[in-house]
Write a protein that holds these residues in place. Structure first.
Motif, PDB file in Angstrom:
ATOM      1  N   VAL A 183      92.588  75.033  19.033  1.00 28.02           N
ATOM      2  CA  VAL A 183      91.250  74.819  18.475  1.00 28.02           C
ATOM      3  C   VAL A 183      90.691  76.119  17.911  1.00 28.02           C
ATOM      4  O   VAL A 183      90.103  76.152  16.822  1.00 28.02           O
ATOM      5  CB  VAL A 183      90.299  74.231  19.539  1.00 28.02           C
ATOM      6  CG1 VAL A 183      88.865  74.163  19.000  1.00 28.02           C
ATOM      7  CG2 VAL A 183      90.759  72.841  19.958  1.00 28.02           C
ATOM      8  N   ASP A 184      90.877  77.227  18.637  1.00 26.35           N
ATOM      9  CA  ASP A 184      90.419  78.528  18.141  1.00 26.35           C
ATOM     10  C   ASP A 184      91.050  78.869  16.796  1.00 26.35           C
ATOM     11  O   ASP A 184      90.390  79.408  15.900  1.00 26.35           O
ATOM     12  CB  ASP A 184      90.773  79.631  19.148  1.00 26.35           C
ATOM     13  CG  ASP A 184      89.877  79.608  20.375  1.00 26.35           C
ATOM     14  OD1 ASP A 184      88.797  78.997  20.306  1.00 26.35           O
ATOM     15  OD2 ASP A 184      90.272  80.190  21.404  1.00 26.35           O
ATOM     16  N   LEU A 185      92.335  78.553  16.658  1.00 23.51           N
ATOM     17  CA  LEU A 185      93.029  78.832  15.398  1.00 23.51           C
ATOM     18  C   LEU A 185      92.448  78.004  14.266  1.00 23.51           C
ATOM     19  O   LEU A 185      92.208  78.523  13.164  1.00 23.51           O
ATOM     20  CB  LEU A 185      94.522  78.543  15.543  1.00 23.51           C
ATOM     21  CG  LEU A 185      95.363  78.718  14.273  1.00 23.51           C
ATOM     22  CD1 LEU A 185      95.280  80.143  13.740  1.00 23.51           C
ATOM     23  CD2 LEU A 185      96.826  78.343  14.546  1.00 23.51           C
ATOM     24  N   MET A 186      92.203  76.727  14.507  1.00 26.91           N
ATOM     25  CA  MET A 186      91.627  75.871  13.480  1.00 26.91           C
ATOM     26  C   MET A 186      90.252  76.380  13.055  1.00 26.91           C
ATOM     27  O   MET A 186      89.908  76.384  11.868  1.00 26.91           O
ATOM     28  CB  MET A 186      91.533  74.430  13.979  1.00 26.91           C
ATOM     29  CG  MET A 186      92.875  73.785  14.302  1.00 26.91           C
ATOM     30  SD  MET A 186      93.911  73.514  12.843  1.00 26.91           S
ATOM     31  CE  MET A 186      93.023  72.188  12.032  1.00 26.91           C
ATOM     32  N   LEU A 187      89.458  76.823  14.023  1.00 21.67           N
ATOM     33  CA  LEU A 187      88.147  77.379  13.700  1.00 21.67           C
ATOM     34  C   LEU A 187      88.284  78.641  12.864  1.00 21.67           C
ATOM     35  O   LEU A 187      87.544  78.848  11.902  1.00 21.67           O
ATOM     36  CB  LEU A 187      87.378  77.679  14.989  1.00 21.67           C
ATOM     37  CG  LEU A 187      86.916  76.475  15.807  1.00 21.67           C
ATOM     38  CD1 LEU A 187      86.380  76.940  17.156  1.00 21.67           C
ATOM     39  CD2 LEU A 187      85.854  75.678  15.059  1.00 21.67           C
ATOM     40  N   ALA A 188      89.245  79.497  13.240  1.00 20.50           N
ATOM     41  CA  ALA A 188      89.456  80.740  12.492  1.00 20.50           C
ATOM     42  C   ALA A 188      89.916  80.474  11.068  1.00 20.50           C
ATOM     43  O   ALA A 188      89.664  81.269  10.163  1.00 20.50           O
ATOM     44  CB  ALA A 188      90.484  81.609  13.212  1.00 20.50           C
ATOM     45  N   MET A 189      90.566  79.338  10.861  1.00 19.66           N
ATOM     46  CA  MET A 189      91.043  78.975   9.530  1.00 19.66           C
ATOM     47  C   MET A 189      89.950  78.336   8.673  1.00 19.66           C
ATOM     48  O   MET A 189      90.193  77.982   7.521  1.00 19.66           O
ATOM     49  CB  MET A 189      92.241  78.028   9.651  1.00 19.66           C
ATOM     50  CG  MET A 189      93.478  78.686  10.253  1.00 19.66           C
ATOM     51  SD  MET A 189      94.812  77.506  10.618  1.00 19.66           S
ATOM     52  CE  MET A 189      95.205  76.907   8.963  1.00 19.66           C
TER      53      MET A 189
END
Length: 317
Positions: A183-189
């Protein structure tokens, strides 16, 4: 003074020798033992690379260790700890020179070099011939390459090693942490808005094969459903993707992202191209690359600004 410090290739046998007793040793002890073995002077031990962030001795011992790990002569049972393997013992007993050419006989090392050089997997069988192509200790004496080309190759080698370290870290953490990481990665993207408003992970871990839901945009006009599998060696096959597609049906969802730390089978990748739903597959190598690109779990260590002439400034009216 720098020339008196052995290259990372020359340090490979010494790294193996200090591990020859079979004991697990912290990497800091390996540094100290190799330094003692070579009898480095205080001046040599204190000599730092241009950035000043580490010493030449530590940098080169570290890279020697990394290359030996990639070849399987050393393994790291946990972060920051090294131990010799049977392959490493055999290498020492063989009496052969242990360098990149020797390591190129091992498939895992060639795969590492191929990834560092940006080669496709189909080119990996030729990686042994180019074992000296990727060297962290870049020398300007190589007249076949420009400094820019050598810097690009060194940068690729650094990121390849970092990607492997990221996956090792993820494998040592809990499935719950991995779901939150996704989820953190998706937010960062750029998807969603914040961790609180846009991403939900753990409460969906038992919800029909859905590990997380994230808003596609800050307004929440659509949602992307996530599946996260923290596998080490297991290849994700078509049945896993079909089950995920079925879970999307249960939620009347049209979009999904399936992320794994391992790989997808050819059948799994073919399946997502034949269905109406939009399912994106991200394997371990792609996951690590995205984390590096979007600074998830990593942070800049050193920054080198490559400058060029400003033609506008020197414009002659």
């Amino acid at each position: 003074m720098v020339d008196s410090i052995p290259s990372y290739e020359q340090l490979m046998p010494s790294v193996l020798k200090v591990l020859a007793d079979g004991q697990q040793k912290p990497i800091r002890q390996v540094y100290d033992d190799v330094s003692t073995l070579y009898g480095f002077s205080d001046a040599q031990l204190e000599l730092t690379i241009p950035s000043g962030k580490t010493t030449y001795v530590r940098s080169r011992v570290s890279w020697a260790k990394t290359y030996l790990v990639k070849a399987g002569l050393i393994k790291q049972p946990k972060r920051g700890v090294c131990v010799i393997t049977d392959k490493g013992r055999q290498a020492l007993a063989s009496g052969q020179v242990i360098n990149n050419e020797y390591l190129s006989r091992f498939e895992t090392f060639n795969h590492f070099l191929s990834a560092s050089n940006g080669q496709s997997s189909g080119e990996s069988q030729n990686a042994g011939a180019s074992a000296n192509a990727v060297k962290p200790d870049v020398s300007l004496q190589d007249e076949a390459q420009t400094p820019t080309e050598m810097m690009a190759k060194a940068f690729a080698a650094l990121n390849t090693a970092l990607a492997d370290e990221l996956l090792e870290q993820i494998h040592g953490l809990s499935p719950k942490f991995f779901e939150a990481l996704v989820v953190d990665l998706m937010l960062a993207m750029g998807y969603g808005g914040s961790q609180k408003d846009a991403g939900q992970a753990t409460q969906y871990s038992n919800d029909g094969g859905i590990d997380g839901i994230i808003k596609e945009d800050k307004l929440g006009l659509d949602s992307i459903y996530l599946q996260a599998k923290r596998y080490h060696d297991n290849t994700v096959g078509r049945p896993d993707i079909q089950a995920f597609a079925g879970a999307l049906d249960m939620h009347r969802a049209r979009k999904g992202v399936f992320i794994t730390t391992s790989n997808f089978s050819k059948e799994a990748r073919d399946f997502v191209t034949r269905i109406e739903k939009r399912i994106v597959l991200i394997d371990g190598r792609e996951l690590a690359a995205l984390m590096i690109e979007h600074n998830v779990g990593v942070s800049p260590r050193e920054i080198y600004a490559v400058k060029a002439i400003d033609s506008d400034y020197f414009f002659d009216e």
